[in-house]
Enzyme design. Structure first.
Site, mmCIF file in Angstrom:
data_model
loop_
_atom_site.group_PDB
_atom_site.id
_atom_site.type_symbol
_atom_site.label_atom_id
_atom_site.label_comp_id
_atom_site.label_asym_id
_atom_site.label_seq_id
_atom_site.Cartn_x
_atom_site.Cartn_y
_atom_site.Cartn_z
ATOM 1 N N LYS A 25 -11.208 6.335 12.173
ATOM 2 C CA LYS A 25 -12.664 6.249 12.330
ATOM 3 C C LYS A 25 -13.390 7.541 11.987
ATOM 4 O O LYS A 25 -14.590 7.535 11.765
ATOM 5 C CB LYS A 25 -13.028 5.768 13.727
ATOM 6 N N TRP A 39 -6.840 13.306 8.623
ATOM 7 C CA TRP A 39 -5.406 13.410 8.946
ATOM 8 C C TRP A 39 -4.837 14.802 8.681
ATOM 9 O O TRP A 39 -3.637 15.003 8.771
ATOM 10 C CB TRP A 39 -4.612 12.340 8.189
ATOM 11 N N ASN A 71 0.840 -1.199 0.000
ATOM 12 C CA ASN A 71 0.000 0.000 0.000
ATOM 13 C C ASN A 71 0.867 1.238 0.000
ATOM 14 O O ASN A 71 1.699 1.413 0.897
ATOM 15 C CB ASN A 71 -0.906 0.028 1.237
ATOM 16 N N GLU A 72 0.689 2.059 -1.019
ATOM 17 C CA GLU A 72 1.378 3.360 -1.070
ATOM 18 C C GLU A 72 2.829 3.278 -0.616
ATOM 19 O O GLU A 72 3.220 3.889 0.388
ATOM 20 C CB GLU A 72 0.620 4.399 -0.244
ATOM 21 N N GLU A 76 -8.080 5.263 -4.764
ATOM 22 C CA GLU A 76 -8.563 5.800 -3.486
ATOM 23 C C GLU A 76 -8.814 7.295 -3.608
ATOM 24 O O GLU A 76 -8.009 8.026 -4.207
ATOM 25 C CB GLU A 76 -7.511 5.652 -2.376
ATOM 26 N N HIS A 124 -12.566 9.299 9.341
ATOM 27 C CA HIS A 124 -12.388 9.477 7.890
ATOM 28 C C HIS A 124 -13.675 9.020 7.217
ATOM 29 O O HIS A 124 -14.207 7.959 7.535
ATOM 30 C CB HIS A 124 -11.218 8.602 7.448
HETATM 31 C C1 GLA Z 1 -4.083 6.498 2.282
HETATM 32 C C2 GLA Z 1 -4.102 5.012 2.572
HETATM 33 C C3 GLA Z 1 -5.421 4.517 3.077
HETATM 34 C C4 GLA Z 1 -6.049 5.504 4.029
HETATM 35 C C5 GLA Z 1 -6.197 6.822 3.343
HETATM 36 C C6 GLA Z 1 -6.907 7.854 4.187
HETATM 37 O O1 GLA Z 1 -4.276 6.821 0.994
HETATM 38 O O2 GLA Z 1 -3.711 4.231 1.477
HETATM 39 O O3 GLA Z 1 -5.199 3.268 3.712
HETATM 40 O O4 GLA Z 1 -5.245 5.641 5.158
HETATM 41 O O5 GLA Z 1 -4.915 7.313 3.042
HETATM 42 O O6 GLA Z 1 -7.056 9.070 3.535
#
Ligand code: GLA
Ligand code: ZN
Length: 666
Positions: A361, A320, A152-153, A312, A363
């Site tokens: 939670k 955040w 992931n990212e 996403e 978000h």
């Molecule tokens: C990132 C992550 C997700 C989530 C989002 C929230 O893009 O890949 O898992 O945390 O941010 O904005």
């Protein structure tokens, strides 16, 4: 190399990250039912589920995942199945604490959040390969699995580790690159400040030091860290290709804004089968839809101009940032269709169901805490229907109007310490020039410095270089060819200064760009915070500039279009125009913003023969075209209805805050 796997099995995607492991089994039935109600076609599954899949070392619990994938498949929902390698379980770290990353200051980060990974750690690599193999063996030919989502990212929240394992791996990487310490000493200019190395083992990562670390060493460490993460990606990808042939492999990028600065997406784009991107609106007071358009254009460019997928975004607020406003009614649809206009094969979200527990939670999600009686839910279901109606879009390509150079490597280099001004900011210049073009309703194709030879003045009559501090010598020939064949080039200050080792190009500034621009720069003279200077054009118009001034010496055939009218550089050129062959090269020697920058961009557009569409500000018109036809996306970010002109001469209405997709009649 990426597989030539077709993306044919991928639906036009609508859905989000699905984390059923956070919920009791009773909820899953409702999830799938509501997904159908919302028009969900695909979910990203299992991204953070390693500790649920392998609760004890070597003991796997597949039952729940079998069941979830089975339920989704039965409901006709495709699965983008993740390798959960961004969060190894607690038991793994207990056994291998050295897999936790170490900061520059020597602090080892702890388990308890996510993404705590040293990409050089052999135990992490082995464990990631094993879990990937198990997953691929079990689900590699499951008909629901249409896409693999690795990790992931990469790059967020931590990319670079400074531990001893990384130090050893860095030395191996340097050896391969330079062959001898003498060559490394030359490249790094290590004679400066007495840093000559006689043995590879003397070299360390750029850890905390009394003052500035050798910039070439820092740059190479950045490249090494990016390559180490990329090697872990390709290792997982290759396992998936072997055990799950024909299913494309991706990892979600975050090309803009800047959370993943350490990733060179030009290099990563070549390794994935499908480019996917995550994008969130940054509420810093600027127009969020402009940054969204930039991110989408940049992602498409990283994908080589072809289709990509927004994996996403948020349905409403994130959690955040210091302050997290909800999206306004209609904004989520504008965002989603705005990405699709610029090449995305659908619109996906983080996440499906809003969490009760944990750090995220607050978000937003597709299914909010408030359930199906909410505005967000209604808008999600509406959007699902709209996306379904656009199935023919698949495979069409977005038409770019102008080209712009962007380089992650140059950004890394420019961001190092002790530049002529600490306020120099390559990303700010990128945003500023992009915004000026956006305000002329132009779609931008980005290009890496190494790909400049492919820019064709017929296709892209304007090429903008917002700030290319670090420019390989080869760019000179490419830019000269582009201009002499009829292109219009617009270069902004502090470009062409150093090579890939942060060594200043020989001769006067701006190194390899001198000939194409027809000038030299004798000395920089940055402005102090709050200080401005006036720039005056030949016809008496004025602009207000800040941050930067310099002493430009134009060559014989270089015209001064505007000059500094006051300040220390008064009388020296601030904007020049150099006719070369069939084209022209413009140079802007200071920082302009807003309407002043737009005025300069307009001069270059006129030279390029580009007449912008006659549309109000904050209305986008973006074209996708292909075998299934021509799709004109009109995105109206304003609070009033607007009329857009269609090729048949008619004017069509786009409601306030709305989006219309017009198809050309054939
Ligand atoms: C990132 C992550 C997700 C989530 C989002 C929230 O893009 O890949 O898992 O945390 O941010 O904005
Ligand atoms: Zn490490």
């Amino acid at each position: 190399m990426p597989s030539a796997a077709p993306h044919d099995r991928l639906p036009l995607a609508f859905g989000g990250d699905y984390n059923p492991e956070q919920w009791p089994q009773e909820v899953w039935q409702e999830d799938v039912r509501l997904m159908r109600e919302a028009g969900v076609t695909m979910v990203s599954l299992g991204i953070f589920a390693w500790s649920r899949i392998e609760p004890r070392p070597g003991t796997y619990d597949w039952e729940w995942l079998d069941q979830v994938i089975g339920m989704l498949h039965e409901a006709g929902i495709a699965v983008d199945l993740a390798t959960p390698t961004v969060v190894p379980p607690a038991w793994f770290y207990r056994a291998h604490p050295e897999a936790l990353p170490v900061t520059r200051e020597g602090v080892r980060l702890a388990f308890g959040s996510r993404g705590a990974i040293c990409h050089s750690d052999p135990d992490y690599r082995a464990a990631a390969a094993t879990i990937t193999t198990r997953l691929a063996e079990r689900y590699g030919s499951h008909p629901a699995v249409v896409l693999w989502h690795v990790h992931n990212e990469y790059g967020a929240p931590v990319l670079t580790c400074y531990c001893d394992t990384c130090a050893a791996a860095f030395r191996v990487w340097l050896r391969e690159r330079y062959g001898s310490t003498d060559k490394l000493n030359d490249a790094w200019g290590a004679a400066f400040w007495g840093q000559l190395y006689g043995d590879w083992d003397e070299i360390t990562p750029p850890r905390a030091t009394p003052t500035v670390v050798n910039p070439a060493q820092q740059l190479d460490y950045q490249r090494f860290a990016d390559a180490a993460a990329r090697a872990n990606f390709t290792a997982e990808r290759d396992i998936l290709h072997r055990l799950s042939p024909g299913v494309p492999v991706t990892t979600n990028f975050m090309v803009a804004p800047s959370q993943c600065q350490g990733i060179d997406y030009w290099a990563w784009g070549r390794e994935v089968d499908l480019v996917t991107n995550d994008h969130y609106l940054i509420t810093d007071g600027r127009r969020t839809h402009v940054n969204l358009a930039l991110a989408a254009d940049l992602t498409r460019s990283v994908a080589g101009g072809g289709p990509w997928l927004l994996l996403e975004q948020s349905t409403s607020g994130v959690n955040w940032q210091p302050h997290n406003p909800a999206k306004a009614p209609g904004q989520m649809a504008r965002n989603s269709l705005g990405h699709m206009a610029r090449g995305s094969e659908g619109a996906m979200f983080f996440q499906w169901r809003q969490s009760r527990h944990g750090a995220e939670k607050f978000h937003s999600a597709m299914l909010p805490h408030g359930g199906t009686g909410t505005r967000v839910w209604r808008e999600v279901a509406d959007l699902g229907r709209r996306v379904a109606g656009l199935a023919d879009l698949r495979g069409t390509r977005t038409r770019g109007d102008v080209a712009m150079v962007w380089s992650w490597e140059s950004w890394w280099a420019q961001d190092l310490e002790w530049r002529p001004s600490q306020d120099l900011d390559a990303r700010e210049r990128l945003d500023a020039f992009y915004e000026a073009l956006y305000d002329r309703h132009l779609t931008v194709d980005f290009v890496a410095p190494s790909a400049l030879s492919s820019v064709d003045p017929e296709r892209h009559p304007l090429l903008v270089v917002p700030q290319l501090y670090s420019a390989p010598a080869g760019v000179a020939a490419d830019l000269e060819r582009y201009v002499s064949r009829g292109g219009t080039l617009l270069v902004s200050f502090f470009s062409g200064i150093v090579d890939e080792h942060d060594a200043v190009h020989t001769g006067p500034y701006p190194g390899p760009l001198r000939d194409v621009l027809g000038l030299t720069v004798e000395e920089f003279d940055p402005l102090l915070p709050g200080e401005t200077v006036t720039v005056r054009t030949a016809d008496g118009g004025t602009y207000t500039a800040d941050l930067w001034s310099e002493y430009v010496v134009p060559g014989d055939d270089c015209q001064t279009v505007a000059a500094f009218a006051d300040g220390r550089t008064a009388g020296h050129p601030a904007l020049t125009r150099h006719p070369l062959g069939e084209g022209t090269a413009w140079y802007l020697a200071t920082r302009l913003t807003g309407a002043d920058l737009a005025a300069v961009v307009d001069l270059a557009l006129a030279d390029a023969g580009i007449t912008p569409a006659d549309l109000p500000r904050d209305v986008e018109l973006v074209v996708r075209e292909g075998e299934s036809g021509v799709f004109r996306f009109a995105v109206n970010h304003t609070e009033t209805e607007v009329k857009v002109l269609l090729p048949d001469g008619s004017r069509a209405a786009v409601p306030a805050g709305g989006v219309e997709v017009f198809r050309d009649r054939r």
